[in-house]
Design an enzyme around this catalytic site. Structure first.
Site, PDB file in Angstrom:
ATOM      1  N   GLY A  12      29.183   8.279  98.281  1.00 39.34           N
ATOM      2  CA  GLY A  12      29.893   7.071  97.829  1.00 39.34           C
ATOM      3  C   GLY A  12      28.948   5.881  97.757  1.00 39.34           C
ATOM      4  N   ARG A  73      28.528  13.118  94.093  1.00 36.55           N
ATOM      5  CA  ARG A  73      28.713  14.111  95.150  1.00 36.55           C
ATOM      6  C   ARG A  73      28.382  15.440  94.482  1.00 36.55           C
ATOM      7  NH1 ARG A  73      30.881  11.092  99.204  1.00 36.55           N
ATOM      8  NH2 ARG A  73      32.399   9.504  98.615  1.00 36.55           N
ATOM      9  N   ASP A 104      26.353  10.801 105.848  1.00 40.01           N
ATOM     10  CA  ASP A 104      25.907  12.025 106.535  1.00 40.01           C
ATOM     11  C   ASP A 104      25.788  13.240 105.604  1.00 40.01           C
ATOM     12  OD1 ASP A 104      28.600  12.170 106.313  1.00 40.01           O
ATOM     13  OD2 ASP A 104      29.003  12.487 108.450  1.00 40.01           O
ATOM     14  N   THR A 126      26.693   3.613 103.810  1.00 36.35           N
ATOM     15  CA  THR A 126      28.077   3.978 103.479  1.00 36.35           C
ATOM     16  C   THR A 126      28.970   2.897 104.072  1.00 36.35           C
ATOM     17  OG1 THR A 126      29.902   5.451 104.112  1.00 36.35           O
ATOM     18  CG2 THR A 126      27.970   5.566 105.489  1.00 36.35           C
ATOM     19  N   ASP A 128      31.658   3.407 105.498  1.00 34.12           N
ATOM     20  CA  ASP A 128      32.449   3.966 106.608  1.00 34.12           C
ATOM     21  C   ASP A 128      31.881   3.705 108.009  1.00 34.12           C
ATOM     22  OD1 ASP A 128      34.072   5.016 104.636  1.00 34.12           O
ATOM     23  OD2 ASP A 128      33.140   6.994 104.686  1.00 34.12           O
ATOM     24  N   ASP A 130      30.027   5.642 109.715  1.00 34.84           N
ATOM     25  CA  ASP A 130      30.302   6.864 110.487  1.00 34.84           C
ATOM     26  C   ASP A 130      29.052   7.711 110.695  1.00 34.84           C
ATOM     27  OD1 ASP A 130      29.947   7.557 107.850  1.00 34.84           O
ATOM     28  OD2 ASP A 130      31.648   8.924 107.747  1.00 34.84           O
ATOM     29  N   ARG A 172      37.312   7.518 105.859  1.00 38.51           N
ATOM     30  CA  ARG A 172      37.327   8.981 105.998  1.00 38.51           C
ATOM     31  C   ARG A 172      37.851   9.358 107.381  1.00 38.51           C
ATOM     32  NH1 ARG A 172      34.436  12.468 102.442  1.00 38.51           N
ATOM     33  NH2 ARG A 172      33.166  10.735 101.752  1.00 38.51           N
TER      34      ARG A 172
HETATM   35  O1  F6P Z   1      32.408   7.478 102.134  1.00 32.99           O
HETATM   36  C1  F6P Z   1      32.921   6.369 101.474  1.00 32.99           C
HETATM   37  C2  F6P Z   1      34.312   6.645 100.996  1.00 32.99           C
HETATM   38  O2  F6P Z   1      34.746   5.524 100.249  1.00 32.99           O
HETATM   39  C3  F6P Z   1      35.328   7.014 102.062  1.00 32.99           C
HETATM   40  O3  F6P Z   1      35.797   5.885 102.750  1.00 32.99           O
HETATM   41  C4  F6P Z   1      36.386   7.712 101.242  1.00 32.99           C
HETATM   42  O4  F6P Z   1      37.112   8.622 102.039  1.00 32.99           O
HETATM   43  C5  F6P Z   1      35.566   8.433 100.218  1.00 32.99           C
HETATM   44  O5  F6P Z   1      34.332   7.748 100.127  1.00 32.99           O
HETATM   45  C6  F6P Z   1      36.167   8.530  98.841  1.00 32.99           C
HETATM   46  O6  F6P Z   1      35.345   9.323  98.063  1.00 32.99           O
HETATM   47  P1  F6P Z   1      35.370   9.465  96.486  1.00 32.99           P
HETATM   48  O7  F6P Z   1      34.598   8.334  95.917  1.00 32.99           O
HETATM   49  O8  F6P Z   1      34.694  10.772  96.244  1.00 32.99           O
HETATM   50  O9  F6P Z   1      36.797   9.426  96.075  1.00 32.99           O
END
Ligand code: F6P
Length: 320
Positions: A12, A73, A104, A126, A128, A130, A172
């Site tokens: 992300g 991703r 991570d 990120t 998050d 985390d 997350r």
């Molecule tokens: O890791 C960042 C984040 O925004 C999380 O908070 C969320 O769960 C996820 O990415 C959403 O991912 P995507 O952009 O693949 O929908």
């Protein structure tokens, strides 16, 4: 001696990623190291989307959200076959090392490449917060700012209409964004993954709060815990209080990075290039007690994030 470094952003996007890229390119120039930008994360590495990054490319990006290199991703990168192709793409250009910016998931890719002979350094970015091995990730403070501004606005409507407002916040599996934004915006109630409860239990607590307190209040909840639209209807039915749900969604990820994230990004970028030049690899950069440090990526992937959740939770309870 490292002469060429590739840089990519993965997972992300987070505000401050551009500031990291800028810091890497400028430090590279000063140390006589060529920097190559890889488009769209590990996917671009596999697809050979690699180009030399000139300093002029990064002059005006420190204040820009997102990542100008693009991100993705790419779970298929777990396959050795894909990584071998990616490594060939680096070898074609004699790129000795990689700096991987992300969360991570990106650390796991970096570790695998490191084991296959490419010197890798990871930088935590990120929203998050985390990631193990650092107190803060790049992008976290900007996201907090956005969330707090949004909750402030929601509170205006909540107060004007005497409503209960439920706000869903990203993170997350990590409650940090919910916890700290709740404290900063004065939320009356919060639920994070670390304190997940059934909707029935939640209702009991909300009813207690209604007895004690004002008619309107804001409940902050980390994503993936409930269907919050459904939860709002349930609470409204059981409490007889108008209840509305707001999912903040992707507005939390974008936007101009706050000063803290720009400085953190610049410090970590500079440090990453320096330790690569000094011969380190398989390391992730972190900030601990305001000092920039590095630890083993392998170790950080094994450990669970030991955060200060208990401290923040206790504080938030005392401030309601
Ligand atoms: O890791 C960042 C984040 O925004 C999380 O908070 C969320 O769960 C996820 O990415 C959403 O991912 P995507 O952009 O693949 O929908």
């Amino acid at each position: 001696m490292i002469k060429k470094i590739g840089v990519l952003t993965s997972g992300g996007d987070a505000p401050g990623m551009n500031a990291v890229i800028r810091g890497i390119v400028i430090t590279g120039k000063q140390l006589g190291i060529e920097i190559f930008g890889i488009k769209d994360g590990f996917l671009g590495l596999y697809k050979n989307k690699i180009k030399k990054l000139k300093v002029s490319k990064v002059f005006d990006i420190i204040n820009k959200g997102g990542t100008f290199l693009g991100s993705s991703r790419f779970p298929q990168f777990k396959k050795k076959k894909k990584r071998l192709i990616a490594i060939k793409n680096l070898q074609k250009r004699n790129i000795d090392a990689l700096i991987i910016i992300g969360g991570d998931g990106s650390y796991a890719g970096a570790q695998k490449l490191n084991e296959m002979g490419i010197s890798c350094i990871s930088i935590p970015s990120t929203i998050d917060n985390d990631v193990v091995g650092t107190d803060y990730t790049i992008g976290y403070y900007t996201a907090l700012e956005t969330i707090v501004q949004s909750i402030d606005k929601i509170r205006d409507t909540s107060a004007s209409h005497n409503r209960i407002s439920i706000v869903e916040i990203m993170g997350r599996n990590c409650g940090d964004l919910t916890l700290l934004s709740s404290i900063a915006s004065g939320c009356e109630f919060l639920v994070i993954p670390e304190t997940k409860k059934s909707k029935e239990k939640l209702l009991v607590e909300i009813k207690k709060r209604i007895k004690k307190r004002k008619k309107h209040f804001v409940i902050a909840i980390t994503e993936n815990l409930y269907d919050i639209k459904f939860l709002a209807k349930y609470i409204e039915k059981k409490t007889n209080r108008e209840t509305r749900a707001t999912i903040l969604g992707y507005i939390q990820r974008g936007g101009t990075p706050v000063v803290y994230d720009r400085i953190l990004a610049s410090r970590m970028a500079h440090y990453a290039v320096e330790i690569l030049k000094d011969g380190f690899s398989g390391k992730c950069i972190g900030i601990k007690k305001e000092k920039i440090i590095h630890t083993d990526i392998k170790k950080s992937l094994k450990n669970k994030k030991k955060n200060s959740t208990r401290y923040w939770l206790n504080l938030s309870k005392k401030l309601f």
